[in-house]
Design a protein around this motif. Structure first.
Motif, PDB file in Angstrom:
ATOM      1  N   LEU A  86      -1.324  41.136 -40.900  1.00  0.00           N
ATOM      2  CA  LEU A  86      -0.260  40.231 -41.545  1.00  0.00           C
ATOM      3  C   LEU A  86      -0.686  39.852 -42.993  1.00  0.00           C
ATOM      4  CD1 LEU A  86       2.403  38.521 -41.149  1.00  0.00           C
ATOM      5  CD2 LEU A  86       0.789  36.452 -40.534  1.00  0.00           C
ATOM      6  N   LEU A  87      -1.794  39.747 -43.247  1.00  0.00           N
ATOM      7  CA  LEU A  87      -1.972  39.339 -44.796  1.00  0.00           C
ATOM      8  C   LEU A  87      -1.772  40.661 -45.723  1.00  0.00           C
ATOM      9  CD1 LEU A  87      -5.207  37.252 -44.463  1.00  0.00           C
ATOM     10  CD2 LEU A  87      -2.870  36.556 -45.106  1.00  0.00           C
ATOM     11  N   MET A  88      -2.264  41.994 -44.911  1.00  0.00           N
ATOM     12  CA  MET A  88      -1.972  43.256 -45.505  1.00  0.00           C
ATOM     13  C   MET A  88      -0.579  43.315 -45.764  1.00  0.00           C
ATOM     14  SD  MET A  88      -4.763  45.796 -44.245  1.00  0.00           S
ATOM     15  CE  MET A  88      -4.577  45.461 -42.535  1.00  0.00           C
ATOM     16  N   VAL A  89       0.477  43.392 -44.871  1.00  0.00           N
ATOM     17  CA  VAL A  89       1.675  43.445 -44.991  1.00  0.00           C
ATOM     18  C   VAL A  89       2.389  42.528 -46.037  1.00  0.00           C
ATOM     19  CG1 VAL A  89       4.115  42.963 -43.689  1.00  0.00           C
ATOM     20  CG2 VAL A  89       2.258  44.258 -42.665  1.00  0.00           C
ATOM     21  N   ILE A  90       1.811  41.113 -46.068  1.00  0.00           N
ATOM     22  CA  ILE A  90       2.353  40.367 -47.012  1.00  0.00           C
ATOM     23  C   ILE A  90       2.030  40.959 -48.601  1.00  0.00           C
ATOM     24  CG2 ILE A  90       2.190  37.999 -48.064  1.00  0.00           C
ATOM     25  CD1 ILE A  90       2.079  37.043 -45.054  1.00  0.00           C
ATOM     26  N   ASP A 135       2.695  43.308 -53.773  1.00  0.00           N
ATOM     27  CA  ASP A 135       2.427  44.632 -54.641  1.00  0.00           C
ATOM     28  C   ASP A 135       3.327  45.576 -54.937  1.00  0.00           C
ATOM     29  OD1 ASP A 135       0.008  43.257 -54.950  1.00  0.00           O
ATOM     30  OD2 ASP A 135      -0.961  45.039 -53.570  1.00  0.00           O
ATOM     31  N   ARG A 136       4.159  45.929 -54.009  1.00  0.00           N
ATOM     32  CA  ARG A 136       5.364  46.747 -53.951  1.00  0.00           C
ATOM     33  C   ARG A 136       6.277  46.245 -54.948  1.00  0.00           C
ATOM     34  NH1 ARG A 136       7.199  51.264 -51.269  1.00  0.00           N
ATOM     35  NH2 ARG A 136       9.566  51.548 -51.495  1.00  0.00           N
ATOM     36  N   GLN A 137       6.507  45.091 -54.783  1.00  0.00           N
ATOM     37  CA  GLN A 137       7.585  44.097 -55.609  1.00  0.00           C
ATOM     38  C   GLN A 137       7.167  44.155 -57.101  1.00  0.00           C
ATOM     39  OE1 GLN A 137       8.402  40.504 -53.715  1.00  0.00           O
ATOM     40  NE2 GLN A 137       9.409  41.319 -51.939  1.00  0.00           N
ATOM     41  N   GLU A 138       6.066  43.975 -57.213  1.00  0.00           N
ATOM     42  CA  GLU A 138       5.269  43.890 -58.691  1.00  0.00           C
ATOM     43  C   GLU A 138       5.463  45.285 -59.222  1.00  0.00           C
ATOM     44  OE1 GLU A 138       1.635  42.310 -58.557  1.00  0.00           O
ATOM     45  OE2 GLU A 138       2.312  40.420 -58.160  1.00  0.00           O
ATOM     46  N   HIS A 139       5.056  46.132 -58.440  1.00  0.00           N
ATOM     47  CA  HIS A 139       5.047  47.599 -58.943  1.00  0.00           C
ATOM     48  C   HIS A 139       6.591  48.168 -59.265  1.00  0.00           C
ATOM     49  CE1 HIS A 139       0.814  47.923 -58.005  1.00  0.00           C
ATOM     50  NE2 HIS A 139       0.637  49.027 -58.878  1.00  0.00           N
ATOM     51  N   GLU A 140       7.228  47.738 -58.498  1.00  0.00           N
ATOM     52  CA  GLU A 140       8.927  48.086 -58.604  1.00  0.00           C
ATOM     53  C   GLU A 140       9.386  47.527 -59.907  1.00  0.00           C
ATOM     54  OE1 GLU A 140      11.232  47.244 -55.215  1.00  0.00           O
ATOM     55  OE2 GLU A 140      10.542  48.670 -54.093  1.00  0.00           O
ATOM     56  N   ALA A 141       9.145  46.123 -59.986  1.00  0.00           N
ATOM     57  CA  ALA A 141       9.703  45.453 -61.162  1.00  0.00           C
ATOM     58  C   ALA A 141       8.882  46.302 -62.574  1.00  0.00           C
ATOM     59  CB  ALA A 141       9.088  44.234 -61.166  1.00  0.00           C
ATOM     60  N   VAL A 142       7.774  46.778 -62.431  1.00  0.00           N
ATOM     61  CA  VAL A 142       6.979  47.217 -63.509  1.00  0.00           C
ATOM     62  C   VAL A 142       7.775  48.813 -63.729  1.00  0.00           C
ATOM     63  CG1 VAL A 142       4.768  48.428 -64.504  1.00  0.00           C
ATOM     64  CG2 VAL A 142       4.832  46.081 -63.529  1.00  0.00           C
ATOM     65  N   LEU A 152       4.433  54.254 -57.313  1.00  0.00           N
ATOM     66  CA  LEU A 152       4.423  52.966 -56.535  1.00  0.00           C
ATOM     67  C   LEU A 152       3.861  53.467 -55.131  1.00  0.00           C
ATOM     68  CD1 LEU A 152       5.490  50.314 -55.819  1.00  0.00           C
ATOM     69  CD2 LEU A 152       7.593  51.251 -55.275  1.00  0.00           C
ATOM     70  N   VAL A 153       4.040  54.623 -54.676  1.00  0.00           N
ATOM     71  CA  VAL A 153       3.570  55.036 -53.022  1.00  0.00           C
ATOM     72  C   VAL A 153       2.240  55.089 -53.096  1.00  0.00           C
ATOM     73  CG1 VAL A 153       3.777  56.695 -51.615  1.00  0.00           C
ATOM     74  CG2 VAL A 153       5.677  56.192 -52.491  1.00  0.00           C
ATOM     75  N   ALA A 154       1.529  55.678 -54.429  1.00  0.00           N
ATOM     76  CA  ALA A 154       0.469  56.078 -54.445  1.00  0.00           C
ATOM     77  C   ALA A 154      -0.418  54.757 -54.703  1.00  0.00           C
ATOM     78  CB  ALA A 154      -0.147  56.807 -55.853  1.00  0.00           C
ATOM     79  N   ALA A 155       0.027  53.572 -55.530  1.00  0.00           N
ATOM     80  CA  ALA A 155      -0.525  52.565 -55.689  1.00  0.00           C
ATOM     81  C   ALA A 155      -0.607  51.504 -54.301  1.00  0.00           C
ATOM     82  CB  ALA A 155       0.276  51.933 -56.767  1.00  0.00           C
ATOM     83  N   GLY A 156       0.661  51.895 -53.510  1.00  0.00           N
ATOM     84  CA  GLY A 156       0.733  51.251 -52.129  1.00  0.00           C
ATOM     85  C   GLY A 156      -0.494  51.675 -51.414  1.00  0.00           C
ATOM     86  N   ARG A 157      -0.502  52.990 -51.426  1.00  0.00           N
ATOM     87  CA  ARG A 157      -1.622  53.651 -50.494  1.00  0.00           C
ATOM     88  C   ARG A 157      -3.261  53.009 -50.978  1.00  0.00           C
ATOM     89  NH1 ARG A 157       0.738  59.818 -50.386  1.00  0.00           N
ATOM     90  NH2 ARG A 157       2.137  59.448 -48.954  1.00  0.00           N
ATOM     91  N   GLU A 158      -3.324  53.039 -52.257  1.00  0.00           N
ATOM     92  CA  GLU A 158      -4.649  52.337 -52.554  1.00  0.00           C
ATOM     93  C   GLU A 158      -4.824  51.153 -52.085  1.00  0.00           C
ATOM     94  OE1 GLU A 158      -7.172  54.016 -53.994  1.00  0.00           O
ATOM     95  OE2 GLU A 158      -6.022  55.992 -53.842  1.00  0.00           O
ATOM     96  N   ALA A 159      -3.745  50.424 -52.274  1.00  0.00           N
ATOM     97  CA  ALA A 159      -3.751  49.051 -51.938  1.00  0.00           C
ATOM     98  C   ALA A 159      -4.108  48.911 -50.396  1.00  0.00           C
ATOM     99  CB  ALA A 159      -2.706  48.005 -52.318  1.00  0.00           C
ATOM    100  N   LEU A 160      -3.525  49.707 -49.869  1.00  0.00           N
ATOM    101  CA  LEU A 160      -3.732  49.659 -48.270  1.00  0.00           C
ATOM    102  C   LEU A 160      -4.968  49.986 -47.705  1.00  0.00           C
ATOM    103  CD1 LEU A 160      -2.431  49.400 -45.484  1.00  0.00           C
ATOM    104  CD2 LEU A 160      -1.750  51.646 -45.431  1.00  0.00           C
TER     105      LEU A 160
END
Length: 699
Positions: A33-37, A42-49, A166-174
């Motif tokens: 749950l924490l990872m999803v949140i 992070d995705r929202q932040e990266h999208e904004a950037v 954004l996808v790469a950053a999400g994978r790294e974060a995951l």
């Protein structure tokens, strides 16, 4: 290997394992749950950037191409757009004029791009004069308006920036989050398991205590000091075990100990006999079971009361234990001690696990008899008892508790029949006799049901002239195989089996019915009927007699009821209360076998009787025995003084008749006149006797 497998299997089924697994699931769910949140944030932040960066790039391009659009320098625009799309973060771009006419496109290989200028995002940017952006299929579309230096809207720049970053950053974060969760699980799960184990350790103690208690070890106790519900549960468990232990001991005591004497009871004695006899058979040794029955205890119990009777039983038990202990010590062996038990009432048993000879048991039994014969002091009264002892030796007299007790009981019964305060060894003939008695009782029950009983009548004649004056009804049994049986063969069995009351009622009813039938035919003779103690002592005896007289139609004065002297003297006041109502109606009463019991002269003067029947034992021996003659003379003198009739039983000779007539006897009964005969023969005898009397009177 097997113990290890069992240990692992038990651990896998334990509460610790279950709670640890549950904790692991909760930790995994929480981490997920924490990872999803976190990923969503992070995705929202990266999208904004990315959107902000794409917008800035489109706006910079728009600022640089405004002069080229005014100058209509297509080549320069194409060069600019081509250099712009060489960036890794730009996929595609195009420039359109204010009329949405395509000017240049980054992809020169595909010349058909006119429709792109009508893209809604482009229309919105031109219409509003502001930068617009939109995300489509993980691509950021940006439309930035182009203004001239004079501030006039000259066109629009449209760019497409991929969101691969954004996808790469999400994978790294995951990956980073998962690695963190795994490390946390590896660190925290053992700690959680340890905490669960220590928290649930009292439950394990409860489980082990319950397992131990289930194997009948109820002395286990728990020491749990957790201060929570588990401590409360442990304390309640301790109290429960203590109460169960107390109740089991009480149940065991009730099941195996006699509450009055504190001796083992029948069930405990039976189990011990079973164990000892099995051991005797295996080791080829000999032991004995003794059955003890107190003599005269009921009389003492009735006189002093139940409470004092129980105290007396305690004293007897104490003496029996002392005698048994002395016997064990005298043998000087280290074998098993003798066991004294109480079966119930005034019956005791004694188990001797090992004996040397029958003579040894005979001496031991005599010691018991001597000990019980000594007086007992009960509430200031000296009480004397006797004891009858039966002995069964195992294994020859039986190897089962039931058979040994039965055989010892039979031997005790023989000792009691011989007068009591004696001992007797079991003999096989006793078993056969008991079996014959059982068969006799069963056959007697069938005889009552199947109408096999019949009545014989013996005449009573006047002493002065020999004329018939009445009859005595005597029961006989038409046995299917043994023929006609006199009362001596079955009356005792009837009394022991409880059938004597039913037989007595049948005799009374049959005799009254027959006497009523004779009276209706002119043969008016009183009929005497013997009544047993059981029949006489039943409630409503007098009412039953009156009801029988009413049903049969016999006048009360033609019925004579005979009670033995022992019945009459057992409870004289009760006899008076039972007899007087019937005498008031005309029924006659006679004391049978008078002289054989212990009559009280003070009661004889009050007894409502009409006849003394002199026992035949005195009549038959009066000619040879002066003492019998003196007894007969005394009875006759007493009857004369009390104005009672007398019937002499067993008159068989003329000498006896003459002596009785000389002493003033009223009636005679015996073989000199007639033996007991069937009703038809008695009627013939009676009519002939009365006819002779009439003939003699007319002569």
């Amino acid at each position: 290997m097997a113990p290890l497998h069992s240990l692992i299997s038990r651990f896998m089924r334990s509460l610790t394992m279950k709670f640890t697994v549950m904790t692991a699931f909760l930790m995994i769910a929480t981490a997920a749950l924490l990872m999803v949140i976190e990923n969503s944030s992070d995705r929202q932040e990266h999208e904004a950037v990315l959107i902000e960066r794409a917008g800035m790039q489109a706006q910079l391009l728009a600022m640089n191409v405004s002069e080229d659009i005014i100058a209509d320098d297509i080549d320069r625009l194409q060069a600019r757009i081509s250099r712009f799309t060489e960036r890794a973060d730009i996929n595609e771009a195009f420039i359109a004029d204010a009329r949405r006419q395509m000017l240049v496109h980054s992809n020169t290989a595909d010349p058909v791009h006119s429709s792109l200028a009508t893209d809604p995002l482009v229309v919105m940017a031109l219409g509003s004069g502001e930068t617009r952006f939109e995300i489509r299929d993980d691509v950021v579309h940006v439309a930035a308006p182009i203004y001239s230096s004079a501030g006039r809207l000259t066109g629009v720049v449209h760019t497409q920036s991929p969101m691969d970053e954004l996808v790469a950053a999400g994978r790294e974060a995951l990956k980073r989050h998962m690695l963190t969760a795994v490390v946390a699980m590896l660190i925290l799960l053992p700690l959680a398991a340890a905490l669960v184990y220590f928290s649930l350790r009292p439950i394990g103690q409860l489980t082990n205590a319950a397992r131990t208690a289930s194997s009948k070890s109820l002395d286990v106790r728990l020491n749990v000091k957790t201060g929570d519900e588990l401590e409360v549960l442990a304390n309640a468990f301790n109290r429960m075990l203590s109460r169960i232990d107390s109740n089991l001991k009480r149940i065991h005591r009730l099941a195996y100990v006699d509450m009055i004497t504190e001796l083992p009871n029948r069930e405990r004695f039976r189990k011990e006999v079973e164990r000892v006899t099995r051991k005797a058979v295996e080791e080829d040794t000999t032991g004995a079971v003794m059955f003890l029955d107190l003599d005269r205890f009921k009389r003492v119990n009735d006189s002093l009361g139940i409470g004092e009777g129980d105290r007396l039983l305690e004293m007897v038990a104490r003496r029996l234990r002392e005698i048994a202990r002395g016997f064990d010590l005298s043998k000087g062996t280290q074998g098993e001690p003798s066991m004294v038990a109480r079966l119930g009432g005034d019956e005791f048993t004694l188990l001797v696990p090992h004996i040397e000879s029958s003579a040894e048991m005979a001496r031991f039994a005599q010691q018991i008899i001597n000990a019980v014969s000594r007086p007992f002091d009960v509430s200031g009264h000296q009480v004397f008892l006797g004891i009858s002892v039966g002995v069964a030796v195992f294994p020859q007299d039986g190897a089962e508790p039931e058979s040994l007790l039965r055989h010892a009981d039979l031997a005790m019964a023989h000792a009691k029949d011989s007068g009591g305060n004696a001992m007797h060894f079991f003999e096989q003939s006793m078993n056969e006799s008991a079996f014959e008695r059982l068969v006799l009782e069963n056959e007697l029950r069938d005889a009552v049901k199947n109408d096999q009983l019949t009545l014989f009548y013996q005449p009573k004649v006047r002493m002065n002239d020999g004329v018939i004056a009445g009859s005595e009804a005597l029961v006989r049994w038409n046995h299917p195989t043994s023929g006609l049986l006199a009362p001596g063969h079955f009356i005792e069995a009837a009394e022991e089996s409880g059938l004597i009351g039913e037989i007595g009622d049948w005799v009374l009813r049959e005799a009254c019915q027959q006497a009523a039938a004779w009276a209706s035919e002119g043969l008016i003779l009183p009929a005497a009927v013997n009544v047993s103690a059981m029949q006489f002592e039943r409630p409503g005896f007098a009412d039953n007699v009156l009801e029988t007289l009413e049903q049969t139609g016999l006048p009360p004065e033609l019925l004579e009821i005979e009670l033995t002297e022992s019945i009459a003297m057992r409870d004289p006041q009760r006899v008076i209360d039972q007899v007087q109502p019937l005498r008031n109606r005309g029924v006659k009463f006679a004391i049978d076998d008078f002289g054989t019991g212990h009559s009280s002269l003070s009661y004889l003067t009050r007894m409502p009787f009409d006849v003394f029947k002199i026992d035949q034992s005195f009549v038959r021996s009066m000619s040879q025995d002066p003492h019998s003659r003196a007894v007969v003379d005394t009875i006759l003198a007493l009857a004369k003084a009390l104005k009672l009739k007398t019937v002499a039983e067993g008159v068989e000779t003329s000498e006896q008749l003459a002596a009785l007539r000389e002493e003033g006897a009223t009636l005679a009964q015996g073989y000199l006149f007639s033996k007991p005969v069937p009703a038809e023969d008695f009627e013939s005898y009676a009519r002939a006797s009365l006819e002779d009397d009439v003939a003699a009177a007319s002569a």
